[in-house]
Scaffold this active site. Structure first.
Site, PDB file in Angstrom:
ATOM      1  N   ALA A 182      93.050  79.144 -46.484  1.00  0.00           N
ATOM      2  CA  ALA A 182      91.752  78.932 -45.588  1.00  0.00           C
ATOM      3  C   ALA A 182      90.495  79.662 -46.271  1.00  0.00           C
ATOM      4  CB  ALA A 182      92.401  79.556 -44.281  1.00  0.00           C
ATOM      5  N   TYR A 195      84.408  80.009 -37.894  1.00  0.00           N
ATOM      6  CA  TYR A 195      85.741  80.647 -38.415  1.00  0.00           C
ATOM      7  C   TYR A 195      86.988  80.819 -37.665  1.00  0.00           C
ATOM      8  CZ  TYR A 195      89.050  83.706 -40.409  1.00  0.00           C
ATOM      9  OH  TYR A 195      90.185  84.590 -40.755  1.00  0.00           O
ATOM     10  N   PHE A 220      94.577  91.540 -37.849  1.00  0.00           N
ATOM     11  CA  PHE A 220      93.305  92.173 -37.365  1.00  0.00           C
ATOM     12  C   PHE A 220      93.028  92.474 -39.003  1.00  0.00           C
ATOM     13  CE2 PHE A 220      92.480  93.075 -32.920  1.00  0.00           C
ATOM     14  CZ  PHE A 220      93.663  92.179 -32.630  1.00  0.00           C
ATOM     15  N   ARG A 251      74.910  93.669 -36.621  1.00  0.00           N
ATOM     16  CA  ARG A 251      75.012  92.212 -36.839  1.00  0.00           C
ATOM     17  C   ARG A 251      75.604  91.312 -35.472  1.00  0.00           C
ATOM     18  NH1 ARG A 251      79.427  92.381 -41.733  1.00  0.00           N
ATOM     19  NH2 ARG A 251      80.544  93.360 -40.092  1.00  0.00           N
ATOM     20  N   GLY A 273      77.210  89.389 -33.256  1.00  0.00           N
ATOM     21  CA  GLY A 273      78.832  89.126 -33.124  1.00  0.00           C
ATOM     22  C   GLY A 273      79.616  90.144 -33.462  1.00  0.00           C
TER      23      GLY A 273
END
Ligand SMILES: NC(=O)c1ccc[n+]([C@@H]2O[C@H](COP(=O)([O-])OP(=O)(O)OC[C@H]3O[C@@H](n4cnc5c(N)ncnc54)[C@H](O)[C@@H]3O)[C@@H](O)[C@H]2O)c1
Length: 326
Positions: A75, A141, A169, A279, A281
């Site tokens: 990915a 993403y 995680f 940052r 989000g």
């Protein structure tokens, strides 16, 4: 029993391949090497250098190697890049992912372990996060990984595809031979160690005014070997039906400052920091509840102590000062 590991030349995929081989599985690594490293592929594994969208090679590989199950790790996974170029994420994580599912169904391979992510949950107030908490990704993403995970549910209903979706995680640490080498590197622990090794000037801390114990974000770190072992366990129960598991160490997690302090102790280096703005989000706290995978698969982390995780990453970095040769 042959397992196809897509993305098996990448950071986590190479360690998953190692753990599968240790458990007696045969491994076929399928990777386009756009991000992965040939040197990271265990020598005992077969290797197919190809893209997931090359349906003919994929079908031939699944049939020729008599593959019984797939671990799908290939990915794109850079959150920042996904905001700028969502098309790349939908193409590689959804369209190429569907190409894999279709090739599996066509060749009768109906068992899949999928690398999902904590990013599917978005910014939840409730912590630690459990598997049935709402999913609400806040970046392309996470959205693209969730889209494929949701497609798997309907492939299961229609074509009996059995899947285990593992929502990781923060993976960290290294095995003896395989470690983290991303370009660009966006993960905290390798960045901190690059500063310790003198390859970066300072660690940028994105905000120290969060409502946490020292003002910096709290995250859950899981050793890459513990993560890889969960895949081996997940493969063994696939015939019992499809499931979703969180994969983190749980506990209280670690703040960014705590990670840096442990890295200072492990490396004996000063590790300068620079405090920058928050940052977009970045939730204050992201911690997994790993109760479900512990209860149902008997998984538990060997390397829960952050010091062990950082020690292994530092050992690997000292042994591979320039990363992988190929
Ligand atoms: N690293 C983490 O902390 C983390 C956290 C959550 C989820 N994940 C997920 O785990 C998986 C592996 O992450 P990683 O950190 O090892 O990434 P990585 O970039 O090191 O590895 C990905 C591998 O997939 C290969 N690849 C990508 N697209 C491909 C395609 N179309 N065809 C063939 N090969 C392709 C790349 O060449 C690379 O070797 C990803 O699916 C990621 O979303 C990682």
């Amino acid at each position: 029993m042959q397992i196809l590991v897509t993305g098996g030349a990448g950071y986590i995929g190479s360690v998953v391949a190692e753990e599968l081989l240790k458990d007696g599985y045969g491994v076929v690594v399928y990777d386009n090497l756009v991000k992965g490293h040939r040197e990271a592929i265990p020598p005992e594994a077969a290797f197919v250098h190809a893209d997931l969208t090359d349906g003919a090679t994929l079908r031939e590989t699944l049939s020729k190697h008599a593959v019984r199950a797939v671990v799908h790790m290939a990915a794109d996974s850079l959150v920042g890049e996904s905001y700028e170029n969502p098309a790349k994420y939908y193409r590689n994580n959804v369209v190429a992912g569907l190409a894999l599912l279709d090739a599996m169904i066509d060749t009768g391979v109906k068992s899949l372990v999928f690398s999902s992510t904590a990013a599917v949950y978005g910014e939840l107030e409730k912590q630690p996060i459990e598997e049935d908490d709402p999913v609400n990704p806040t970046n392309p993403y996470g959205q693209s990984k969730l889209a494929l995970e949701q497609a798997m549910r309907w492939y299961d209903e229609a074509y009996d595809l059995r899947y285990e979706s593992l929502r990781y995680f923060n993976a960290a640490g290294a095995s003896e031979h395989c470690g983290e080498r991303h370009d660009p590197e966006t993960h905290l622990i390798p960045i901190v160690l690059q500063v310790a090794a003198g390859r970066r000037a300072a660690v940028e801390i994105y905000g120290d005014d969060y409502p946490t114990r020292d003002g910096t974000c709290v995250r859950d770190y899981i050793h890459v070997i513990d993560l890889a072992r969960a895949h081996v366990l997940a493969l063994k129960v696939l015939d019992q039906g499809s499931r979703i598991y969180n994969l983190g160490c749980g506990g209280d997690g670690y703040t960014v400052r705590e990670v840096i302090d442990v890295a200072r102790e492990v490396t004996g280096k000063e590790i300068p920091v620079h405090i920058g703005p928050r940052r977009l989000g970045d939730p204050a706290v992201l911690i997994a509840s790993s109760k479900k995978i512990k209860r149902e698969l008997g998984w538990s982390p060997f390397f829960q102590d952050l010091r062990l995780i950082i020690e292994s990453a530092w050992r690997w970095m000292l042994a591979h000062p320039n990363g992988y040769a190929a």
